[in-house]
Design an enzyme around this catalytic site. Sequence first.
Site, mmCIF file in Angstrom:
data_model
loop_
_atom_site.group_PDB
_atom_site.id
_atom_site.type_symbol
_atom_site.label_atom_id
_atom_site.label_comp_id
_atom_site.label_asym_id
_atom_site.label_seq_id
_atom_site.Cartn_x
_atom_site.Cartn_y
_atom_site.Cartn_z
ATOM 1 N N GLU A 1 0.833 -1.132 -0.094
ATOM 2 C CA GLU A 1 -0.066 0.112 0.054
ATOM 3 C C GLU A 1 0.888 1.319 0.082
ATOM 4 O O GLU A 1 0.552 2.104 0.757
ATOM 5 C CB GLU A 1 -1.091 -0.044 1.112
ATOM 6 C CG GLU A 1 -1.982 -1.156 1.231
ATOM 7 C CD GLU A 1 -2.807 -1.264 2.281
ATOM 8 O OE1 GLU A 1 -2.838 -0.659 3.268
ATOM 9 O OE2 GLU A 1 -3.453 -2.521 2.527
ATOM 10 N N ASP B 1 -12.602 -10.040 -0.324
ATOM 11 C CA ASP B 1 -13.885 -10.386 0.478
ATOM 12 C C ASP B 1 -14.643 -9.385 -0.322
ATOM 13 O O ASP B 1 -14.148 -8.642 -1.142
ATOM 14 C CB ASP B 1 -13.680 -9.878 2.062
ATOM 15 C CG ASP B 1 -12.732 -8.641 2.196
ATOM 16 O OD1 ASP B 1 -12.598 -7.688 1.352
ATOM 17 O OD2 ASP B 1 -12.228 -8.765 3.260
ATOM 18 N N ASN C 1 1.960 -5.343 -3.145
ATOM 19 C CA ASN C 1 0.466 -5.460 -2.876
ATOM 20 C C ASN C 1 -0.174 -4.396 -2.429
ATOM 21 O O ASN C 1 0.250 -3.601 -1.708
ATOM 22 C CB ASN C 1 0.670 -6.643 -1.595
ATOM 23 C CG ASN C 1 -0.632 -7.256 -1.254
ATOM 24 O OD1 ASN C 1 -1.388 -7.826 -2.053
ATOM 25 N ND2 ASN C 1 -1.220 -7.092 0.043
ATOM 26 N N HIS D 1 -10.527 -6.390 -2.133
ATOM 27 C CA HIS D 1 -11.666 -6.106 -1.158
ATOM 28 C C HIS D 1 -12.969 -5.247 -2.074
ATOM 29 O O HIS D 1 -12.671 -4.203 -2.309
ATOM 30 C CB HIS D 1 -10.868 -4.828 0.046
ATOM 31 C CG HIS D 1 -9.986 -5.744 0.770
ATOM 32 N ND1 HIS D 1 -10.423 -6.579 1.768
ATOM 33 C CD2 HIS D 1 -8.715 -5.482 0.871
ATOM 34 C CE1 HIS D 1 -9.061 -7.118 2.248
ATOM 35 N NE2 HIS D 1 -8.159 -6.333 1.750
ATOM 36 N N GLU E 1 -6.473 -10.865 -0.995
ATOM 37 C CA GLU E 1 -7.096 -10.412 0.360
ATOM 38 C C GLU E 1 -8.549 -10.390 -0.115
ATOM 39 O O GLU E 1 -9.425 -9.390 0.384
ATOM 40 C CB GLU E 1 -6.675 -9.216 1.012
ATOM 41 C CG GLU E 1 -5.219 -9.201 1.138
ATOM 42 C CD GLU E 1 -4.654 -7.524 2.060
ATOM 43 O OE1 GLU E 1 -5.442 -7.213 2.443
ATOM 44 O OE2 GLU E 1 -3.506 -7.659 2.222
HETATM 45 O O1 9MR Z 1 -7.317 -7.931 8.722
HETATM 46 C C1 9MR Z 1 -6.634 -6.903 9.267
HETATM 47 C C2 9MR Z 1 -6.969 -6.508 10.590
HETATM 48 O O2 9MR Z 1 -7.252 -7.722 11.720
HETATM 49 C C3 9MR Z 1 -6.047 -5.480 11.175
HETATM 50 O O3 9MR Z 1 -6.925 -4.787 12.595
HETATM 51 C C4 9MR Z 1 -5.820 -4.406 10.120
HETATM 52 C C5 9MR Z 1 -5.139 -3.016 10.708
HETATM 53 O O4 9MR Z 1 -4.867 -2.330 9.692
HETATM 54 O O5 9MR Z 1 -5.148 -5.147 9.172
HETATM 55 C C6 9MR Z 1 -6.073 -5.919 8.426
HETATM 56 O O6 9MR Z 1 -5.601 -6.464 7.332
HETATM 57 C C7 9MR Z 1 -5.331 -5.375 6.215
HETATM 58 C C8 9MR Z 1 -4.165 -6.072 5.398
HETATM 59 O O7 9MR Z 1 -2.966 -6.279 6.539
HETATM 60 C C9 9MR Z 1 -3.469 -5.079 4.436
HETATM 61 N N1 9MR Z 1 -4.657 -4.646 3.599
HETATM 62 C C10 9MR Z 1 -5.846 -4.331 4.186
HETATM 63 C C11 9MR Z 1 -6.369 -5.534 5.171
HETATM 64 C C12 9MR Z 1 -7.904 -4.846 5.774
HETATM 65 O O8 9MR Z 1 -7.501 -3.694 6.521
#
Ligand code: 9MR
Length: 390
Positions: free
Chosen positions: A178, A286, A220, A256, A284
């Site tokens: 990101e 969903d 990513n 997402h 990732e």
């Molecule tokens: O699913 C993850 C969540 O449990 C955490 O609190 C969050 C913190 O930013 O990160 C989430 O996973 C992220 C991933 O690492 C990177 N892309 C976005 C995902 C959803 O926020």
Amino acid sequence: MLRSALSIGLVSATVLLGGVTLTASASAAPAPPAAGPGKPTPYPADSLRALGDRVGLRIGTAVNMDELGTNAEYTKITAEQFSSVTAENVMKWQLVEPTRGTYDWAAADELVAFAKKNKQLVRGHTLVWHSQLPTWLSSDGYTTTLSNSELKALLKKHVQDQVKHFKGDIWQWDVVNEAFDDEGKPRETVWYKAWGGLGYIADAFRWAREADPKALLFYNDYNLEFTGPKSNAVYDFVKTLQAQRVPIDGVGFQGHLATQYGFPDLQNNLQRFADLGLKVAETEVDVRTFTEPAPNVNTPTSPLAPYAQESYWSRALKACLAVPECISFTPWGFGDTYSWIPGWFTNPQEGAALLYDADLKPKSQYYVIQQDLALAAGAPRRAPGGPGRP
Ligand code: 9MR
């Protein structure tokens, strides 16, 4: 007809598709023999992982380490259904080095051991990010009390130490996560500021390659699924990395998705990155929709929403199946209770984004994906890739 028979969950319904007998309800499937200590959990022929194997596509999941090993049903599904795992949180800097200078690899090591036991590959997530940094480094990813030279030394040590720690155990590393915003501008994070630009990205990929020459190295990001300023900027940037001979092997499309937006031109975007000579992956996935307020955050407000969700899941998977360089398809977890969505999108409330419901029962979306995989036997076969791998 088939879809509706499966969706309403006729317990006894079995269907022969693509040479595999699909059982309409997981609970109706004959129970596999219990795995002994140290033995892998056997997985059914109609599991997502078994169906994906036939075209060389790894089906992954993000794993919540609070559940793995303690929640028996969660653990069983993780082993039976998926051929790749990603640490949802436990490989992030905040968790591996909560105190400066002291590593805690315990939870991440546990996941790697589980994956080995169950013959799964591991996506390492993630080495360089502005979010989920330890507070001693930065509380918001954009400001810090540390000097630029300290930050540079810290990032180098972090990448080298972490990649070395897991050397040989990681299939794909999300080296950088990101780094661009939705307008396609570089995020001015602590890393960007320390380097005075995006130079930290090339350095991170080079350090990672040195530390584990066999891991596939990925950039990513989210919202790369559709053509627009962000995916265009990342596309151009990746080309500049390649021109500088930076060892980047792949690009991860987080995926997402939300039913309120049109379905993106995902296959085109996967293909144009693949045409640069890269692997691609959906990392990732969903598919969220509008849901009732708490406590019913995983109940869609419209009874028709699941049909849109089924369609989005199916199209996301087929986009990957159609591009031979797409080597893994990873939903971001598998039980709605554990999804990040309801806690993040609250106004209006969204949820119900995964393939299994809050009771860890497969939803209609699961059966659609299962059916698509069963029918995918004619899709181009892909090679997992990576130095030393076919
Ligand atoms: O699913 C993850 C969540 O449990 C955490 O609190 C969050 C913190 O930013 O990160 C989430 O996973 C992220 C991933 O690492 C990177 N892309 C976005 C995902 C959803 O926020």
